[in-house]
Design a protein around this motif. Structure first.
Motif, PDB file in Angstrom:
ATOM      1  N   ARG A  22       0.824  -1.218   0.000  1.00 17.75           N
ATOM      2  CA  ARG A  22       0.000   0.000   0.000  1.00 17.75           C
ATOM      3  C   ARG A  22       0.858   1.269   0.000  1.00 17.75           C
ATOM      4  O   ARG A  22       0.528   2.256  -0.667  1.00 17.75           O
ATOM      5  CB  ARG A  22      -0.899  -0.025   1.225  1.00 17.75           C
ATOM      6  N   MET A  23       1.974   1.235   0.746  1.00 16.04           N
ATOM      7  CA  MET A  23       2.828   2.419   0.880  1.00 16.04           C
ATOM      8  C   MET A  23       3.950   2.476  -0.163  1.00 16.04           C
ATOM      9  O   MET A  23       4.654   3.481  -0.260  1.00 16.04           O
ATOM     10  CB  MET A  23       3.448   2.455   2.282  1.00 16.04           C
ATOM     11  N   GLY A  24       4.150   1.409  -0.899  1.00 12.81           N
ATOM     12  CA  GLY A  24       5.192   1.392  -1.925  1.00 12.81           C
ATOM     13  C   GLY A  24       6.596   1.292  -1.356  1.00 12.81           C
ATOM     14  O   GLY A  24       7.547   1.839  -1.926  1.00 12.81           O
ATOM     15  N   VAL A  25       6.732   0.599  -0.222  1.00 18.15           N
ATOM     16  CA  VAL A  25       8.038   0.389   0.405  1.00 18.15           C
ATOM     17  C   VAL A  25       8.213  -1.102   0.679  1.00 18.15           C
ATOM     18  O   VAL A  25       7.295  -1.892   0.477  1.00 18.15           O
ATOM     19  CB  VAL A  25       8.173   1.202   1.723  1.00 18.15           C
ATOM     20  N   SER A  26       9.381  -1.486   1.148  1.00 21.81           N
ATOM     21  CA  SER A  26       9.625  -2.899   1.426  1.00 21.81           C
ATOM     22  C   SER A  26       8.959  -3.333   2.730  1.00 21.81           C
ATOM     23  O   SER A  26       8.719  -2.518   3.624  1.00 21.81           O
ATOM     24  CB  SER A  26      11.130  -3.163   1.508  1.00 21.81           C
ATOM     25  N   ARG A  27       8.693  -4.635   2.820  1.00 24.72           N
ATOM     26  CA  ARG A  27       8.159  -5.179   4.057  1.00 24.72           C
ATOM     27  C   ARG A  27       9.172  -5.012   5.183  1.00 24.72           C
ATOM     28  O   ARG A  27       8.816  -4.784   6.323  1.00 24.72           O
ATOM     29  CB  ARG A  27       7.786  -6.657   3.889  1.00 24.72           C
ATOM     30  N   ALA A  28      10.453  -5.091   4.844  1.00 27.63           N
ATOM     31  CA  ALA A  28      11.504  -4.919   5.851  1.00 27.63           C
ATOM     32  C   ALA A  28      11.448  -3.518   6.467  1.00 27.63           C
ATOM     33  O   ALA A  28      11.624  -3.363   7.686  1.00 27.63           O
ATOM     34  CB  ALA A  28      12.870  -5.170   5.234  1.00 27.63           C
ATOM     35  N   LEU A  29      11.183  -2.504   5.649  1.00 27.97           N
ATOM     36  CA  LEU A  29      11.073  -1.135   6.166  1.00 27.97           C
ATOM     37  C   LEU A  29       9.875  -1.016   7.099  1.00 27.97           C
ATOM     38  O   LEU A  29       9.969  -0.421   8.178  1.00 27.97           O
ATOM     39  CB  LEU A  29      10.958  -0.123   5.025  1.00 27.97           C
ATOM     40  N   VAL A  30       8.756  -1.602   6.717  1.00 31.58           N
ATOM     41  CA  VAL A  30       7.566  -1.578   7.575  1.00 31.58           C
ATOM     42  C   VAL A  30       7.875  -2.271   8.902  1.00 31.58           C
ATOM     43  O   VAL A  30       7.518  -1.779   9.969  1.00 31.58           O
ATOM     44  CB  VAL A  30       6.357  -2.231   6.870  1.00 31.58           C
ATOM     45  N   CYS A  31       8.554  -3.399   8.845  1.00 36.03           N
ATOM     46  CA  CYS A  31       8.919  -4.138  10.053  1.00 36.03           C
ATOM     47  C   CYS A  31       9.774  -3.270  10.982  1.00 36.03           C
ATOM     48  O   CYS A  31       9.533  -3.224  12.194  1.00 36.03           O
ATOM     49  CB  CYS A  31       9.671  -5.412   9.670  1.00 36.03           C
ATOM     50  N   LEU A  32      10.758  -2.580  10.434  1.00 39.45           N
ATOM     51  CA  LEU A  32      11.619  -1.711  11.243  1.00 39.45           C
ATOM     52  C   LEU A  32      10.826  -0.579  11.889  1.00 39.45           C
ATOM     53  O   LEU A  32      11.063  -0.227  13.048  1.00 39.45           O
ATOM     54  CB  LEU A  32      12.751  -1.135  10.385  1.00 39.45           C
TER      55      LEU A  32
END
Length: 72
Positions: free
Chosen positions: A50-60
């Motif tokens: 949805r945000m156009g970023v990596s899952r890793a970034l969301v996790c952080l």
């Protein structure tokens, strides 16, 4: 003392946390939404898409490894 240490000691080092970082992919409002959506049960993978970023970034972000000081 090298130049970077001297700048930090004198308070001349630029604050580049969060959205002030030239490489930031998100702003404070978007980080707040990521945390809100996650708290409401959305999966990190879906938030990332949805945000156009990596899952890793969301996790952080969700685990406050980055953007830990963000106002909500």
């Amino acid at each position: 003392m090298d130049n970077a240490q001297d700048a930090i000691a004198r308070g001349n080092w630029p604050d580049q946390k969060g959205a002030r970082n030239p490489g930031a992919k998100l702003n404070s409002d978007e980080v707040a939404y990521i945390r809100l959506w996650h708290s409401r049960g959305q999966k990190q993978k879906d938030i990332a898409i949805r945000m156009g970023v990596s899952r890793a970034l969301v996790c952080l972000i969700v685990n406050r490894k980055i953007w830990d000081y963000s106002e909500e």
